[in-house]
Scaffold this motif. Structure first.
Motif, PDB file in Angstrom:
ATOM      1  N   LYS A 169     -34.563  57.137  70.657  1.00  0.00           N
ATOM      2  CA  LYS A 169     -34.890  56.694  69.294  1.00  0.00           C
ATOM      3  C   LYS A 169     -34.470  55.242  69.072  1.00  0.00           C
ATOM      4  O   LYS A 169     -35.191  54.473  68.448  1.00  0.00           O
ATOM      5  N   VAL A 193     -22.529  64.274  67.769  1.00  0.00           N
ATOM      6  CA  VAL A 193     -23.304  63.227  68.435  1.00  0.00           C
ATOM      7  C   VAL A 193     -22.564  61.891  68.370  1.00  0.00           C
ATOM      8  O   VAL A 193     -21.474  61.806  67.811  1.00  0.00           O
ATOM      9  N   GLY A 222     -31.095  60.460  71.080  1.00  0.00           N
ATOM     10  CA  GLY A 222     -30.631  59.333  70.277  1.00  0.00           C
ATOM     11  C   GLY A 222     -30.910  58.008  70.951  1.00  0.00           C
ATOM     12  O   GLY A 222     -31.324  57.035  70.306  1.00  0.00           O
ATOM     13  N   TYR A 245     -25.603  65.952  61.351  1.00  0.00           N
ATOM     14  CA  TYR A 245     -24.975  65.367  62.536  1.00  0.00           C
ATOM     15  C   TYR A 245     -23.625  64.788  62.131  1.00  0.00           C
ATOM     16  O   TYR A 245     -23.504  64.201  61.053  1.00  0.00           O
ATOM     17  N   GLU A 268     -26.162  57.830  65.893  1.00  0.00           N
ATOM     18  CA  GLU A 268     -27.115  58.900  65.586  1.00  0.00           C
ATOM     19  C   GLU A 268     -26.883  59.557  64.226  1.00  0.00           C
ATOM     20  O   GLU A 268     -27.753  60.266  63.736  1.00  0.00           O
ATOM     21  N   ILE A 302     -23.921  58.650  73.495  1.00  0.00           N
ATOM     22  CA  ILE A 302     -25.139  58.966  72.758  1.00  0.00           C
ATOM     23  C   ILE A 302     -25.882  60.072  73.495  1.00  0.00           C
ATOM     24  O   ILE A 302     -25.767  60.195  74.720  1.00  0.00           O
TER      25      ILE A 302
END
Length: 163
Positions: free
Chosen positions: A13, A106, A10, A117, A110, A6
Motif C-alpha cells: 500500500k 501491525v 502494508g 489496527y 499501517e 510492516i
C-alpha cells in the motif's frame, strides 16, 4: 522510538501511494503551477499559491515514503507463530466487564487507515506479545492498569507477492 516493521500488505500500500503521488499527482500539480505562474502576478494568484503548497506537501510525503520504504522490514507470517500473539496477528480480547475488542497488531505506518489496527509499539500490543489463547495480559496505560483475556488469535496470510 518506533519499530521499523510492516506487513506485506502494508508495504504494498505504501509503494502504491508513492507510485500514485510520483507518477500521477505530482506531474498534474506541476502543470497547474506552471500554468498559474505564466499568468503573471503570483502574489495574488490563488491557483498558484494553492498548487505550490500542494506540491510541497506531495514532495514531503514522497521523501517520507522513500525513506520509510528503504528502512522498513517486511514481516511475513510464519507457521511457528500459530497459537501465540506476534506481529500481524488478529487478536480478540475481553476484560472482566465483558467488553470485547478485536484488532490486528501491525506497524506504525499501517494504523492510520483503519480503526481495528494497533501499532506493535502500543502498550496493548506489548502486553499481548507471545501470549496464547486464555492467557491474561495486564496493560499499563496512563489511565492505569487493566486486565484482558485472550479469546482468539488468528493470522491473515498476505498472499500478494513482492515485486
Amino acid at each position: 522510538m518506533r519499530s521499523q516493521l510492516i506487513t506485506r500488505t502494508g508495504y504494498l500500500k505504501l509503494k502504491q501511494e508513492l507510485d500514485l503521488l510520483w507518477r500521477e499527482e505530482r506531474p498534474e500539480v506541476t502543470r497547474k503551477v506552471t500554468w498559474a505562474a505564466s499568468l503573471g502576478d503570483r502574489s495574488e494568484n490563488a491557483d498558484y499559491q494553492y498548487n505550490k503548497k500542494r506540491l510541497r506537501e506531495i514532495d514531503r510525503r514522497v521523501r517520507y515514503l522513500l525513506k520509510t520504504l528503504e528502512q522498513i522490514r517486511i514481516v511475513d507470517y510464519a507457521p511457528e507463530q500459530e497459537g501465540k500473539v506476534f506481529f500481524g496477528a488478529w487478536v480478540t480480547i475481553e476484560n472482566d466487564s465483558g467488553e470485547t475488542r478485536q484488532f490486528r497488531i501491525v506497524g506504525y505506518d499501517e494504523i492510520f487507515e483503519r480503526k481495528d489496527y494497533i501499532s506493535i509499539d502500543s502498550p496493548m500490543a506489548r502486553a499481548l506479545l507471545k501470549k496464547s489463547v486464555d492467557d491474561e495480559a495486564t496493560v499499563e496505560t496512563p489511565a492505569g492498569s487493566s486486565c484482558w483475556y485472550i479469546n482468539e488469535i488468528r493470522y491473515e496470510l498476505d498472499a500478494e507477492p513482492l515485486e
